[in-house]
Design a protein around this motif. Sequence first.
Motif, mmCIF file in Angstrom:
data_model
loop_
_atom_site.group_PDB
_atom_site.id
_atom_site.type_symbol
_atom_site.label_atom_id
_atom_site.label_comp_id
_atom_site.label_asym_id
_atom_site.label_seq_id
_atom_site.Cartn_x
_atom_site.Cartn_y
_atom_site.Cartn_z
ATOM 1 N N ILE A 231 93.445 28.933 -129.150
ATOM 2 C CA ILE A 231 92.840 30.050 -128.414
ATOM 3 C C ILE A 231 93.503 30.144 -127.047
ATOM 4 C CG2 ILE A 231 90.663 30.175 -129.662
ATOM 5 C CD1 ILE A 231 89.408 28.328 -127.647
ATOM 6 N N PHE A 232 93.692 31.382 -126.616
ATOM 7 C CA PHE A 232 94.640 31.685 -125.554
ATOM 8 C C PHE A 232 93.955 32.541 -124.495
ATOM 9 C CE2 PHE A 232 98.919 33.865 -124.599
ATOM 10 C CZ PHE A 232 99.471 32.738 -124.012
ATOM 11 N N GLU A 233 94.196 32.246 -123.219
ATOM 12 C CA GLU A 233 93.596 33.025 -122.133
ATOM 13 C C GLU A 233 94.344 34.343 -121.936
ATOM 14 O OE1 GLU A 233 92.611 32.682 -117.396
ATOM 15 O OE2 GLU A 233 93.061 30.821 -118.460
ATOM 16 N N GLN A 234 94.438 35.075 -123.000
ATOM 17 C CA GLN A 234 94.988 36.419 -122.981
ATOM 18 C C GLN A 234 94.218 37.254 -123.988
ATOM 19 O OE1 GLN A 234 97.091 38.293 -121.286
ATOM 20 N NE2 GLN A 234 97.366 36.675 -119.780
ATOM 21 N N SER A 235 94.571 38.493 -124.115
ATOM 22 C CA SER A 235 93.807 39.442 -124.921
ATOM 23 C C SER A 235 94.103 39.298 -126.412
ATOM 24 C CB SER A 235 94.159 40.861 -124.492
ATOM 25 O OG SER A 235 95.508 41.149 -124.851
ATOM 26 N N PRO A 236 93.242 39.884 -127.269
ATOM 27 C CA PRO A 236 93.548 39.922 -128.704
ATOM 28 C C PRO A 236 94.889 40.610 -128.986
ATOM 29 C CG PRO A 236 91.249 40.497 -128.345
ATOM 30 C CD PRO A 236 91.890 40.415 -126.991
ATOM 31 N N GLY A 237 95.261 41.572 -128.144
ATOM 32 C CA GLY A 237 96.554 42.242 -128.323
ATOM 33 C C GLY A 237 97.711 41.284 -128.163
ATOM 34 N N VAL A 238 97.664 40.442 -127.118
ATOM 35 C CA VAL A 238 98.710 39.441 -126.919
ATOM 36 C C VAL A 238 98.683 38.436 -128.063
ATOM 37 C CG1 VAL A 238 99.569 37.611 -125.401
ATOM 38 C CG2 VAL A 238 98.664 39.718 -124.415
ATOM 39 N N GLY A 239 97.471 38.056 -128.497
ATOM 40 C CA GLY A 239 97.357 37.142 -129.627
ATOM 41 C C GLY A 239 98.002 37.705 -130.883
ATOM 42 N N TYR A 240 97.796 38.994 -131.132
ATOM 43 C CA TYR A 240 98.394 39.636 -132.311
ATOM 44 C C TYR A 240 99.919 39.613 -132.229
ATOM 45 C CZ TYR A 240 99.817 43.222 -135.638
ATOM 46 O OH TYR A 240 100.431 43.891 -136.664
ATOM 47 N N ILE A 241 100.461 39.938 -131.054
ATOM 48 C CA ILE A 241 101.917 39.947 -130.875
ATOM 49 C C ILE A 241 102.500 38.565 -131.181
ATOM 50 C CG2 ILE A 241 103.777 40.173 -129.165
ATOM 51 C CD1 ILE A 241 101.970 42.287 -127.758
ATOM 52 N N ILE A 242 101.854 37.513 -130.654
ATOM 53 C CA ILE A 242 102.356 36.157 -130.848
ATOM 54 C C ILE A 242 102.136 35.691 -132.292
ATOM 55 C CG2 ILE A 242 102.148 33.749 -130.104
ATOM 56 C CD1 ILE A 242 101.322 34.777 -127.355
ATOM 57 N N ILE B 100 91.556 35.676 -126.618
ATOM 58 C CA ILE B 100 90.114 35.977 -126.594
ATOM 59 C C ILE B 100 89.659 36.583 -125.265
ATOM 60 C CG2 ILE B 100 89.658 34.155 -128.268
ATOM 61 C CD1 ILE B 100 88.405 32.513 -125.966
ATOM 62 N N ASP B 101 90.591 36.929 -124.387
ATOM 63 C CA ASP B 101 90.235 37.455 -123.064
ATOM 64 C C ASP B 101 90.203 38.985 -123.093
ATOM 65 O OD1 ASP B 101 89.600 37.484 -120.394
ATOM 66 O OD2 ASP B 101 91.374 36.384 -119.729
ATOM 67 N N VAL B 102 89.584 39.583 -122.070
ATOM 68 C CA VAL B 102 89.662 41.031 -121.918
ATOM 69 C C VAL B 102 91.119 41.410 -121.667
ATOM 70 C CG1 VAL B 102 87.319 41.191 -120.996
ATOM 71 C CG2 VAL B 102 89.251 40.981 -119.411
ATOM 72 N N GLU B 103 91.448 42.656 -121.890
ATOM 73 C CA GLU B 103 92.827 43.091 -121.662
ATOM 74 C C GLU B 103 93.011 43.477 -120.200
ATOM 75 O OE1 GLU B 103 95.924 42.869 -121.694
ATOM 76 O OE2 GLU B 103 96.035 43.452 -123.821
ATOM 77 N N TYR C 60 99.090 32.171 -114.969
ATOM 78 C CA TYR C 60 99.083 32.157 -116.437
ATOM 79 C C TYR C 60 98.675 33.524 -116.955
ATOM 80 C CZ TYR C 60 98.149 30.292 -121.098
ATOM 81 O OH TYR C 60 98.168 30.029 -122.435
ATOM 82 N N ASN C 61 97.820 34.187 -116.194
ATOM 83 C CA ASN C 61 97.427 35.531 -116.587
ATOM 84 C C ASN C 61 98.341 36.582 -115.955
ATOM 85 O OD1 ASN C 61 96.586 35.272 -113.962
ATOM 86 N ND2 ASN C 61 94.430 35.686 -114.353
ATOM 87 N N PHE C 62 99.510 36.163 -115.535
ATOM 88 C CA PHE C 62 100.530 37.027 -114.956
ATOM 89 C C PHE C 62 100.022 37.689 -113.680
ATOM 90 C CE2 PHE C 62 102.457 35.968 -118.740
ATOM 91 C CZ PHE C 62 101.612 36.271 -119.788
ATOM 92 N N ASN C 63 100.587 38.840 -113.353
ATOM 93 C CA ASN C 63 100.239 39.540 -112.121
ATOM 94 C C ASN C 63 99.528 40.830 -112.484
ATOM 95 O OD1 ASN C 63 100.144 40.967 -109.796
ATOM 96 N ND2 ASN C 63 102.326 40.865 -109.336
ATOM 97 N N TRP C 64 98.307 40.968 -112.026
ATOM 98 C CA TRP C 64 97.526 42.124 -112.469
ATOM 99 C C TRP C 64 97.795 43.356 -111.623
ATOM 100 C CZ3 TRP C 64 91.958 43.438 -111.089
ATOM 101 C CH2 TRP C 64 91.714 43.222 -109.728
ATOM 102 N N GLU C 65 98.937 43.360 -110.948
ATOM 103 C CA GLU C 65 99.407 44.534 -110.237
ATOM 104 C C GLU C 65 98.541 44.900 -109.036
ATOM 105 O OE1 GLU C 65 102.223 45.809 -110.784
ATOM 106 O OE2 GLU C 65 102.694 44.817 -112.657
#
Length: 600
Positions: free
Chosen positions: A82-93, A141-144, A397-402
């Motif tokens: 489980i990853f501190e990123q969104s389901p979208g990032v999980g799908y890509i990986i 499992i995180d919000v996008e 780890y959650n990159f830069n949220w701009e």
Amino acid sequence: MRKLLVIIAILSYNFVSAQEKFAEINVKDETDFSEFEVFGDSLDHYRVYFTGENHNFAKFNASLEYKMLTYLHQTQGVKHFIFEQSPGVGYIIEQIIIHDKRSNLSYLKDVFYDPFYYLVKHIREYNDTLDYGDKIHIHGIDVERFPYFSIYALDQIVDTLDGDVEGGEVFEQIHALKTSNYEFGSARDFYADEEDGMIFTFGEVSAWGSLSSIIETSKKYRDSLKKELGPNEDIYYAIIESLEKGREWYITERSGDVRSPIVRERFMRDEFSRIYELYPGAKYYGQFGRCHLHKDSDAKRCYDYYMNSVASRINELDSSLTNKVLVIPIFYSQGKEKYDHDIISSLNFKDTIATEGSAYIIDLAYKEGDHPVVGFYDQLPFVIVSNKEVDEDPEEYNFNWETEVMEFHLGASYGYRYFNGIRKLNGALIDFGANTFTNKMVAYNFAFDVFTIGMGGTRFNFTYLPAISNGGDFDLKGWNFGIGSYFVSGNKWATAGFGVDFGYGQMLLTENLNDSIPNLIQSPEQGNVIIYRNDMVIVDPNAELRLTFPVISLNFKAGYAFDVSGKRWRLDGKMDNFTKTSFTSPYVQAGISLNIKYEY
């Protein structure tokens, strides 16, 4: 007597072992797990394993994460990361590590911080050695927080689907948004409210308007779309939900609403619950920021108010998970956090675990609960201490949220201007029998700049050219006021700006009155006068380098100021019978400015 000595020796050994049970972690050797013997059989009891990190040590964190994952896979049967990123990032990986989708790996290479890209690559290589049923799966499992990831994932899911089903236009909407100018748009682009009264013309795209339409259409026509989505229905709607909750998190986070972290932790719990229902007998591992792993507000490190973290929520999710969640926090000796330094000092290992560049896993049993690591669980069996250096250019780890930073600079500069066109004036002076001027003049510049890195800026400036003499009866001086705009790139330490200034100014030629000879320029109406003026209309393309420190900045600017005026000298009117003089000038200048930064 001999038996007594043996017994004493054994007791002494056990006492020392109980006092200091730890092992150095070798993240460079990814296959030797001898350091994890310190765990004994204590991990067998748990279903969900977390290590808790500080995101500024990404290189070490990613290496530890990979080694822990493969160790738990081989010893505890953990097959779900489980990853501190969104389901979208999980799908890509997931498409990379399970289905070997190389285009996704190339995509991540361009957008991921290197340690995370190589983490994904290593998991894929590890999976390649396994039978399909033994492979590791990944779940975000995180919000996008970075919507372009989810748009990319959704576009892959719907790429070959039939858009003629009821609501199927949403598939086209997704592809259109993915190929728009917002392909790598920021959270602000996608989630911020549009300005009141903003009207979009033909061909323009509103990122949030388009995304909200995709969310609404997907939810409205779920019954008809699920038939076309097939087995991808579950992940498709998990991504849609992460976008909806991602915006809710963004709005509350930016407004300082206490609900912001609650939105995020609740979504992570719900998303874990969805995955847990799909794989009810499985075990899970993830490495999250420590703030997501605290049990309660006693930790004080992240929140000074009540906050129920995702780790605690998972523990409460189902009776099969109660007391089955293990958290192992990581503390860092090389960071700036006094909190971490105090924790490490309290362990009383002195120099034993202080080797530069090392990391250790420590069994806390010897402390018998007497330690300041609070806020996780009543029983905290292990901690990890890292002496690794912070990343040179740390990225979360959650990159830069701009988050955007507007900078204000008020400064002064000193430089030189080179007026090569002055040779025509010098020719007239020679004909008059006077000395000539040098083409080089000192320039004092005063400027006020406002800019946002990665976007644009505006500059207001005034330039004063102090008088120079020809060594005789004439002095030359001038001034110029300008306003300009420019594009700025760089970071918080250094920026480069490229733009154009537009200005108006005057050059003033002063003749010291001499009654014995006439003045250089004669005016029939007024006779001899001593000040002649030449208007300048300036177009100035330029480049500026700025080195920014707290409070002050060092600035270096170069440009070529074109004088596009009529170039005529004048008294009350233009003196058409006297030579034109162009004050076009290349220039260089250096200075210092006071700066203020404002995040928005």
